[in-house]
Design a protein around this motif. Structure first.
Motif, PDB file in Angstrom:
ATOM      1  N   GLU A  48       0.852  -1.188   0.000  1.00  0.00           N
ATOM      2  CA  GLU A  48       0.000   0.000   0.000  1.00  0.00           C
ATOM      3  C   GLU A  48       0.886   1.237   0.000  1.00  0.00           C
ATOM      4  O   GLU A  48       1.759   1.383   0.857  1.00  0.00           O
ATOM      5  N   ILE A  49       0.664   2.100  -0.965  1.00  0.00           N
ATOM      6  CA  ILE A  49       1.431   3.337  -1.059  1.00  0.00           C
ATOM      7  C   ILE A  49       0.473   4.491  -0.810  1.00  0.00           C
ATOM      8  O   ILE A  49      -0.633   4.519  -1.355  1.00  0.00           O
ATOM      9  N   VAL A  50       0.909   5.425  -0.004  1.00  0.00           N
ATOM     10  CA  VAL A  50       0.100   6.584   0.340  1.00  0.00           C
ATOM     11  C   VAL A  50       0.649   7.797  -0.412  1.00  0.00           C
ATOM     12  O   VAL A  50       1.851   8.044  -0.414  1.00  0.00           O
ATOM     13  N   VAL A  51      -0.260   8.544  -1.027  1.00  0.00           N
ATOM     14  CA  VAL A  51       0.113   9.758  -1.760  1.00  0.00           C
ATOM     15  C   VAL A  51      -0.153  10.955  -0.849  1.00  0.00           C
ATOM     16  O   VAL A  51      -1.235  11.077  -0.271  1.00  0.00           O
ATOM     17  N   ILE A  52       0.855  11.807  -0.719  1.00  0.00           N
ATOM     18  CA  ILE A  52       0.714  13.018   0.084  1.00  0.00           C
ATOM     19  C   ILE A  52       0.401  14.166  -0.863  1.00  0.00           C
ATOM     20  O   ILE A  52       1.218  14.535  -1.697  1.00  0.00           O
ATOM     21  N   GLU A  62      -3.717   5.447  -6.409  1.00  0.00           N
ATOM     22  CA  GLU A  62      -4.675   4.838  -7.329  1.00  0.00           C
ATOM     23  C   GLU A  62      -4.170   4.984  -8.761  1.00  0.00           C
ATOM     24  O   GLU A  62      -4.072   6.097  -9.274  1.00  0.00           O
ATOM     25  N   ARG A  63      -3.872   3.866  -9.371  1.00  0.00           N
ATOM     26  CA  ARG A  63      -3.414   3.847 -10.758  1.00  0.00           C
ATOM     27  C   ARG A  63      -4.435   4.531 -11.666  1.00  0.00           C
ATOM     28  O   ARG A  63      -4.073   5.221 -12.617  1.00  0.00           O
ATOM     29  N   GLN A  86       1.497   1.500 -21.478  1.00  0.00           N
ATOM     30  CA  GLN A  86       2.898   1.285 -21.103  1.00  0.00           C
ATOM     31  C   GLN A  86       3.419   2.440 -20.255  1.00  0.00           C
ATOM     32  O   GLN A  86       4.150   2.226 -19.288  1.00  0.00           O
ATOM     33  N   LEU A  87       3.040   3.667 -20.617  1.00  0.00           N
ATOM     34  CA  LEU A  87       3.448   4.836 -19.835  1.00  0.00           C
ATOM     35  C   LEU A  87       2.906   4.748 -18.422  1.00  0.00           C
ATOM     36  O   LEU A  87       3.652   4.915 -17.445  1.00  0.00           O
ATOM     37  N   VAL A  88       1.619   4.456 -18.290  1.00  0.00           N
ATOM     38  CA  VAL A  88       0.988   4.377 -16.964  1.00  0.00           C
ATOM     39  C   VAL A  88       1.613   3.245 -16.151  1.00  0.00           C
ATOM     40  O   VAL A  88       1.921   3.418 -14.967  1.00  0.00           O
ATOM     41  N   SER A  89       1.827   2.092 -16.783  1.00  0.00           N
ATOM     42  CA  SER A  89       2.456   0.962 -16.073  1.00  0.00           C
ATOM     43  C   SER A  89       3.870   1.320 -15.618  1.00  0.00           C
ATOM     44  O   SER A  89       4.290   0.960 -14.521  1.00  0.00           O
TER      45      SER A  89
END
Length: 159
Positions: A48-52, A62-63, A86-89
């Motif tokens: 789980e990654i949290v965005v600040i 959220e991808r 591919q860019l998003v991945s």
């Protein structure tokens, strides 16, 4: 997996195969209740990654937010969906492999900017106009001039 048509909880996997860039599994499913078929994608999530956010608010990574932003920037451009995926991945992999549980939204924004700069200059300017909050036409002109100058410098250094 819940059916998107009738909301029944059970579906049967009819076909599974990796996507072209091997970053996810594409599954064709059939609802056991209504018989409708639909596709799902399964991706690895390392942690789980949290965005600040800029205001200090924290929310889960959220991808789909990156997908939406990039799709909007690339709208009506002749860019293959595969290249956008591919860019998003690639951005998602960068975020996940940084090794930190938290990441600033500004850092993700810069990753998107870098990717779009290489993908399409118009999409890059579109994203930048929102990301950097352009307020006037002059902001677009200055940014486009900076891109053009950088392109000329890059071309000169390549020769």
């Amino acid at each position: 997996m819940r059916c998107p048509f009738c909301a029944h909880d059970d579906s049967q996997v009819k076909d599974s195969r990796p996507t072209e860039d091997n970053t996810s599994i594409r599954r064709r499913r059939q609802c056991e209740s209504c018989g409708a078929r639909f596709t799902t994608f399964e991706r690895v999530q390392l942690r789980e990654i949290v965005v600040i956010k800029s205001g200090g608010k924290r929310e889960p990574f959220e991808r789909s937010k990156i997908e939406q932003s990039v799709a909007l920037a690339c709208r009506k451009r002749s860019i293959e969906q595969e290249r956008i995926d591919q860019l998003v991945s690639g951005i998602q992999r960068q975020v996940e492999t940084i090794g930190e549980a938290e990441i600033a939204s500004a850092r993700i924004g810069e990753m998107v900017m870098d990717g779009l700069r290489q993908l399409d200059s118009v999409a890059y300017i579109r994203f930048a106009s929102v990301y950097r909050d352009f307020g006037e036409a002059r902001d677009f002109e200055e940014f486009a001039s900076a891109i053009q100058e950088a392109g000329v410098r890059d071309a000169a250094s390549d020769s």
